[in-house]
Design a protein around this motif. Structure first.
Motif, PDB file in Angstrom:
ATOM      1  N   HIS A  22      74.280  41.949  41.382  1.00 61.38           N
ATOM      2  CA  HIS A  22      75.387  41.091  41.808  1.00 61.38           C
ATOM      3  C   HIS A  22      76.500  41.206  40.769  1.00 61.38           C
ATOM      4  O   HIS A  22      76.288  41.001  39.579  1.00 61.38           O
ATOM      5  N   LEU A  23      77.710  41.535  41.228  1.00 60.27           N
ATOM      6  CA  LEU A  23      78.855  41.681  40.333  1.00 60.27           C
ATOM      7  C   LEU A  23      79.689  40.412  40.360  1.00 60.27           C
ATOM      8  O   LEU A  23      80.131  39.956  41.418  1.00 60.27           O
ATOM      9  N   LEU A  24      79.906  39.831  39.179  1.00 56.55           N
ATOM     10  CA  LEU A  24      80.679  38.596  39.065  1.00 56.55           C
ATOM     11  C   LEU A  24      81.829  38.779  38.079  1.00 56.55           C
ATOM     12  O   LEU A  24      81.691  39.502  37.079  1.00 56.55           O
ATOM     13  N   ARG A  25      82.933  38.105  38.354  1.00 56.76           N
ATOM     14  CA  ARG A  25      84.051  38.089  37.408  1.00 56.76           C
ATOM     15  C   ARG A  25      83.800  36.958  36.411  1.00 56.76           C
ATOM     16  O   ARG A  25      84.161  35.798  36.631  1.00 56.76           O
ATOM     17  N   ILE A  26      83.156  37.322  35.308  1.00 54.01           N
ATOM     18  CA  ILE A  26      82.779  36.351  34.290  1.00 54.01           C
ATOM     19  C   ILE A  26      82.537  37.095  32.979  1.00 54.01           C
ATOM     20  O   ILE A  26      82.088  38.242  32.992  1.00 54.01           O
ATOM     21  N   SER A  27      82.867  36.478  31.864  1.00 56.90           N
ATOM     22  CA  SER A  27      82.623  37.107  30.568  1.00 56.90           C
ATOM     23  C   SER A  27      81.151  36.966  30.187  1.00 56.90           C
ATOM     24  O   SER A  27      80.450  36.070  30.670  1.00 56.90           O
ATOM     25  N   LEU A  28      80.682  37.842  29.332  1.00 60.64           N
ATOM     26  CA  LEU A  28      79.275  37.795  28.924  1.00 60.64           C
ATOM     27  C   LEU A  28      78.972  36.518  28.144  1.00 60.64           C
ATOM     28  O   LEU A  28      77.897  35.931  28.294  1.00 60.64           O
ATOM     29  N   SER A  29      79.918  36.077  27.318  1.00 61.44           N
ATOM     30  CA  SER A  29      79.702  34.853  26.535  1.00 61.44           C
ATOM     31  C   SER A  29      79.608  33.629  27.439  1.00 61.44           C
ATOM     32  O   SER A  29      78.784  32.735  27.209  1.00 61.44           O
ATOM     33  N   ASN A  30      80.445  33.575  28.493  1.00 61.59           N
ATOM     34  CA  ASN A  30      80.396  32.467  29.449  1.00 61.59           C
ATOM     35  C   ASN A  30      79.091  32.490  30.228  1.00 61.59           C
ATOM     36  O   ASN A  30      78.460  31.456  30.458  1.00 61.59           O
ATOM     37  N   LEU A  31      78.661  33.684  30.612  1.00 71.38           N
ATOM     38  CA  LEU A  31      77.399  33.814  31.326  1.00 71.38           C
ATOM     39  C   LEU A  31      76.231  33.371  30.458  1.00 71.38           C
ATOM     40  O   LEU A  31      75.322  32.669  30.926  1.00 71.38           O
TER      41      LEU A  31
END
Length: 282
Positions: A210-219
């Protein structure tokens, strides 16, 4: 020649932070200073001055700065190897010898600048510096490779026999208007690509992405648990899903079932990730 060229392409660890670069550059500068005051090359032995050792100290600053600059530039490369490490050292030696020549000619010897004298200093620096650097690089490569491979083999045997536990905790991931829910036991890993993250998880025995528009730190803030950790600037991994571990001179690679790529462990995360893997018992 082919064997030597192939060896130069072997992966080699490089400094990953400014703090590490600063420390290694200081060590290089101190090494140059100790070399000058003990072996006294370039006519240093015949140089007499009441503040001789004080006047030699700027050479350590010059070479330390040269290595610091070369190491900073090296951060721009992702795939580092032995050949690039030797090239980096050569560039640092060339830069350091050039600055040292100007310092010696203008501040100590007070002589006119001469291209012949500069080439003499350059060749002398390369003739001494490159063999010493090559021995150090090779020794460090062999030590790190053997150490990491030995530890990886031990942990891999442990991972093969470990019991798989099912966790019913749900991971809730919110990214803009998108919200997905994954069981922790189904989550495999996440890979960062600029402002997007690819999330890998299992569903009905199949691997989903699943591709999401989110930064790794936020995730990471949303899904981090005792078993889900960041292991690299571009990866988050579920350590409970790791079924094999590989080691090389650069560090470690995590192997997950049905994932067709290896997940690297940055050296800055080794002290956190490896002990957690060692705690997993069969």
């Amino acid at each position: 020649m082919v064997t030597l060229f192939s060896f130069s392409l072997y992966p080699y660890p490089k400094s990953e932070s400014v703090k590490e670069i600063l420390f290694s550059s200081l060590a290089a500068g101190v090494g140059v200073y100790l070399f000058l005051i003990t072996l006294q090359p370039f006519g240093t032995e015949s140089f007499h001055h009441p503040y001789k050792y004080l006047l030699l100290f700027p050479y350590s600053i010059i070479f330390g700065s040269a290595f610091f600059t070369a190491n900073l530039v090296a951060l721009l490369w992702n795939n580092w190897n032995i050949g690039l490490e030797l090239f980096k050292v050569s560039i640092a030696l060339i830069l350091g010898s050039a600055l040292s020549y100007f310092y010696n000619s203008l501040c100590i010897s007070h002589v006119e600048l001469s291209l012949d004298n500069y080439f003499y200093m350059l060749l002398y620096s390369l003739a001494i510096g490159i063999p010493v650097a090559a021995i150090y690089i090779l020794s460090r490569y062999i030590y790190l490779k053997n150490t990491h491979e030995h530890l990886a083999r031990g942990i891999s045997r442990q991972l093969i026999d470990k019991k798989t536990e099912t966790c019913h905790k749900q991971l809730i991931i919110s990214a803009g208007n998108t919200k997905i829910i994954i069981n922790e036991s189904d989550f495999l890993c996440a890979q960062s690509m600029e402002n997007y993250c690819s999330i890998y998880f299992s569903e009905d025995g199949m691997i989903k992405k699943h591709l999401l528009r989110i930064s790794l730190s936020n995730l990471l803030q949303q899904i981090e648990t005792s078993g889900i950790k960041k292991c690299h600037r571009s990866y988050i991994v579920n350590l409970n899903k790791v079924n094999d571990l590989k080691g090389n001179a650069q560090g470690y690679k995590l192997i997950l079932p049905k994932i067709d790529f290896e997940i690297p462990v940055s050296r800055s995360f080794i002290h956190q990730i490896i002990p957690l893997l060692q705690e997993q018992k069969g």
